[in-house]
Design a protein around this motif. Structure first.
Motif, PDB file in Angstrom:
ATOM      1  N   TYR A   1       0.856  -1.193   0.000  1.00  0.00           N
ATOM      2  CA  TYR A   1       0.000   0.000   0.000  1.00  0.00           C
ATOM      3  C   TYR A   1       0.884   1.232   0.000  1.00  0.00           C
ATOM      4  O   TYR A   1       1.883   1.295   0.744  1.00  0.00           O
ATOM      5  CB  TYR A   1      -0.898   0.007   1.240  1.00  0.00           C
ATOM      6  CG  TYR A   1      -1.797   1.217   1.361  1.00  0.00           C
ATOM      7  CD1 TYR A   1      -2.991   1.302   0.664  1.00  0.00           C
ATOM      8  CD2 TYR A   1      -1.448   2.282   2.200  1.00  0.00           C
ATOM      9  CE1 TYR A   1      -3.819   2.421   0.774  1.00  0.00           C
ATOM     10  CE2 TYR A   1      -2.266   3.401   2.315  1.00  0.00           C
ATOM     11  CZ  TYR A   1      -3.451   3.462   1.608  1.00  0.00           C
ATOM     12  OH  TYR A   1      -4.273   4.565   1.720  1.00  0.00           O
TER      13      TYR A   1
ATOM     14  N   TRP B   1      -8.804   6.714  10.154  1.00  0.00           N
ATOM     15  CA  TRP B   1      -8.457   5.344   9.796  1.00  0.00           C
ATOM     16  C   TRP B   1      -8.193   5.188   8.305  1.00  0.00           C
ATOM     17  O   TRP B   1      -8.995   5.631   7.476  1.00  0.00           O
ATOM     18  CB  TRP B   1      -9.582   4.381  10.166  1.00  0.00           C
ATOM     19  CG  TRP B   1      -9.816   4.209  11.627  1.00  0.00           C
ATOM     20  CD1 TRP B   1     -10.817   4.753  12.375  1.00  0.00           C
ATOM     21  CD2 TRP B   1      -9.040   3.401  12.520  1.00  0.00           C
ATOM     22  NE1 TRP B   1     -10.707   4.345  13.676  1.00  0.00           N
ATOM     23  CE2 TRP B   1      -9.631   3.514  13.801  1.00  0.00           C
ATOM     24  CE3 TRP B   1      -7.901   2.598  12.361  1.00  0.00           C
ATOM     25  CZ2 TRP B   1      -9.116   2.854  14.913  1.00  0.00           C
ATOM     26  CZ3 TRP B   1      -7.393   1.936  13.473  1.00  0.00           C
ATOM     27  CH2 TRP B   1      -7.999   2.068  14.726  1.00  0.00           C
ATOM     28  N   CYS B   2      -7.121   4.527   7.961  1.00  0.00           N
ATOM     29  CA  CYS B   2      -6.921   4.026   6.611  1.00  0.00           C
ATOM     30  C   CYS B   2      -7.892   2.860   6.401  1.00  0.00           C
ATOM     31  O   CYS B   2      -8.019   2.001   7.282  1.00  0.00           O
ATOM     32  CB  CYS B   2      -5.481   3.562   6.446  1.00  0.00           C
ATOM     33  SG  CYS B   2      -5.116   2.832   4.832  1.00  0.00           S
ATOM     34  N   PRO B   3      -8.595   2.778   5.285  1.00  0.00           N
ATOM     35  CA  PRO B   3      -9.639   1.761   5.114  1.00  0.00           C
ATOM     36  C   PRO B   3      -9.112   0.351   4.833  1.00  0.00           C
ATOM     37  O   PRO B   3      -9.875  -0.606   4.910  1.00  0.00           O
ATOM     38  CB  PRO B   3     -10.436   2.278   3.921  1.00  0.00           C
ATOM     39  CG  PRO B   3      -9.423   3.037   3.118  1.00  0.00           C
ATOM     40  CD  PRO B   3      -8.525   3.692   4.128  1.00  0.00           C
ATOM     41  N   GLU B   4      -7.840   0.210   4.489  1.00  0.00           N
ATOM     42  CA  GLU B   4      -7.307  -1.077   4.056  1.00  0.00           C
ATOM     43  C   GLU B   4      -7.185  -2.073   5.219  1.00  0.00           C
ATOM     44  O   GLU B   4      -6.902  -1.690   6.344  1.00  0.00           O
ATOM     45  CB  GLU B   4      -5.935  -0.895   3.410  1.00  0.00           C
ATOM     46  CG  GLU B   4      -5.905   0.072   2.249  1.00  0.00           C
ATOM     47  CD  GLU B   4      -6.723  -0.418   1.075  1.00  0.00           C
ATOM     48  OE1 GLU B   4      -6.694  -1.640   0.790  1.00  0.00           O
ATOM     49  OE2 GLU B   4      -7.377   0.421   0.429  1.00  0.00           O
ATOM     50  N   GLU B   5      -7.365  -3.332   4.888  1.00  0.00           N
ATOM     51  CA  GLU B   5      -7.092  -4.423   5.830  1.00  0.00           C
ATOM     52  C   GLU B   5      -5.708  -4.969   5.490  1.00  0.00           C
ATOM     53  O   GLU B   5      -5.441  -5.334   4.346  1.00  0.00           O
ATOM     54  CB  GLU B   5      -8.139  -5.530   5.688  1.00  0.00           C
ATOM     55  CG  GLU B   5      -8.082  -6.594   6.756  1.00  0.00           C
ATOM     56  CD  GLU B   5      -8.701  -6.169   8.070  1.00  0.00           C
ATOM     57  OE1 GLU B   5      -8.606  -6.946   9.030  1.00  0.00           O
ATOM     58  OE2 GLU B   5      -9.287  -5.056   8.143  1.00  0.00           O
TER      59      GLU B   5
ATOM     60  N   LYS C   1      -8.718  -4.576  15.154  1.00  0.00           N
ATOM     61  CA  LYS C   1      -9.873  -5.387  14.736  1.00  0.00           C
ATOM     62  C   LYS C   1     -10.905  -5.387  15.852  1.00  0.00           C
ATOM     63  O   LYS C   1     -10.616  -5.026  16.999  1.00  0.00           O
ATOM     64  CB  LYS C   1      -9.456  -6.846  14.505  1.00  0.00           C
ATOM     65  CG  LYS C   1      -8.735  -7.152  13.226  1.00  0.00           C
ATOM     66  CD  LYS C   1      -8.507  -8.652  13.123  1.00  0.00           C
ATOM     67  CE  LYS C   1      -7.904  -9.075  11.806  1.00  0.00           C
ATOM     68  NZ  LYS C   1      -7.738 -10.545  11.722  1.00  0.00           N
TER      69      LYS C   1
ATOM     70  N   ASP D   1     -14.117  -7.066  11.156  1.00  0.00           N
ATOM     71  CA  ASP D   1     -13.604  -5.847  10.541  1.00  0.00           C
ATOM     72  C   ASP D   1     -13.913  -4.681  11.474  1.00  0.00           C
ATOM     73  O   ASP D   1     -14.983  -4.612  12.091  1.00  0.00           O
ATOM     74  CB  ASP D   1     -14.272  -5.626   9.185  1.00  0.00           C
ATOM     75  CG  ASP D   1     -13.708  -4.417   8.464  1.00  0.00           C
ATOM     76  OD1 ASP D   1     -12.861  -4.596   7.584  1.00  0.00           O
ATOM     77  OD2 ASP D   1     -14.128  -3.280   8.785  1.00  0.00           O
TER      78      ASP D   1
ATOM     79  N   LYS E   1      -6.365  -3.074  10.823  1.00  0.00           N
ATOM     80  CA  LYS E   1      -6.237  -1.759  10.198  1.00  0.00           C
ATOM     81  C   LYS E   1      -5.260  -0.879  10.962  1.00  0.00           C
ATOM     82  O   LYS E   1      -4.881  -1.173  12.098  1.00  0.00           O
ATOM     83  CB  LYS E   1      -7.615  -1.093  10.117  1.00  0.00           C
ATOM     84  CG  LYS E   1      -8.541  -1.734   9.083  1.00  0.00           C
ATOM     85  CD  LYS E   1      -9.870  -1.015   9.005  1.00  0.00           C
ATOM     86  CE  LYS E   1     -10.640  -1.411   7.744  1.00  0.00           C
ATOM     87  NZ  LYS E   1     -10.886  -2.869   7.656  1.00  0.00           N
TER      88      LYS E   1
ATOM     89  N   GLY F   1      -4.520   3.397  11.930  1.00  0.00           N
ATOM     90  CA  GLY F   1      -5.186   4.693  12.009  1.00  0.00           C
ATOM     91  C   GLY F   1      -4.344   5.694  12.775  1.00  0.00           C
ATOM     92  O   GLY F   1      -3.593   5.324  13.686  1.00  0.00           O
TER      93      GLY F   1
END
Length: 230
Positions: free
Chosen positions: A14, A61-65, A92, A98, A206, A208
């Motif tokens: 990323y 928060w960055c949305p990526e997992e 988590k 999620d 995630k 953040g």
């Protein structure tokens, strides 16, 4: 040089320059904040009066997992203090959900919601300039939640705003139970989680950014690498 470069393979998963609103259109804000880009890097500051206490703080928060074994890097500029900065990672729901699952309690930037709420996470606090003792003795702290477990800390090499000459290159590395944090290539701390003392090992999740008011700071060049042993 990355802190684990001699021991790990780094695979970029990323990359976000954090230069414009378009770059963060999928990010999730909890609490109220002004997110602007006056110098082509992400500036964050509170919208609410600091007199409102925890209500005036926020998390972005960055949305990526992300996978379990990662290195996170970003550039940081402190603009105005007091306040402090935090990076949440491996975040988590407590049952592995999620972080944005609708059945989890809604979060509003209030600190208790993140360490005694519906989520598990690590968080490293750095550039801690909020309370008088933080301003006179600078440390970076690593905590593990659920709970409010201070698991390790190290000296913060970033000077106060008056003397800061950013950008400061920050790296957070998590591999299995090991967590290492560095600033400008200097290792601040390295800690090994045994998966028992403070609960099971945390995986995936995630990341953040959190700030407490009235601090103003800027961020750029966010990258996340999946890492594996050489």
């Amino acid at each position: 040089m990355m802190i684990g470069e001699n021991h790990f393979h780094y695979s970029l998963s990323y990359s976000n320059p954090l230069q414009s609103e378009e770059d963060v259109k999928a990010f999730r804000l909890e609490g109220e904040a002004a997110i602007t880009f006056p110098l082509n890097r992400m500036r964050m500051e509170n919208k609410l009066d600091p007199a409102e206490g925890q209500k005036s703080n926020f998390v972005y928060w960055c949305p990526e997992e992300f996978p379990s074994n990662i290195a996170v890097t970003w550039d940081f500029w402190p603009i105005a203090e007091p306040g402090l900065c935090i990076l949440f990672f491996a975040a988590k729901g407590r049952q592995g959900e999620d972080l944005f699952e609708s059945r989890l309690k809604k979060r509003h930037g209030i600190y208790d919601e993140y360490h005694h709420g519906d989520m598990d996470a690590f968080h490293v606090s750095y550039f801690r300039r909020k309370e008088p003792d933080e301003r006179t003795f600078h440390t970076c702290n690593l905590r593990k939640s659920y709970g409010f477990h201070l698991v390790t800390q190290g000296a913060d090499p970033i000077p106060s705003v008056h003397d800061a000459k950013g950008p400061y290159s920050i790296e957070l590395l998590k591999y299995e139970g090991m967590v290492t944090f560095s600033i400008n290539g200097l290792t601040v701390f390295s800690w090994e989680d045994d998966g028992q003392t403070y609960g099971p090992l945390l995986s995936g999740g995630k990341i953040g950014f959190r700030q407490t008011s009235p601090l103003i700071a800027e961020y750029a060049n966010l990258k996340v690498y999946e890492i594996s042993k050489k």
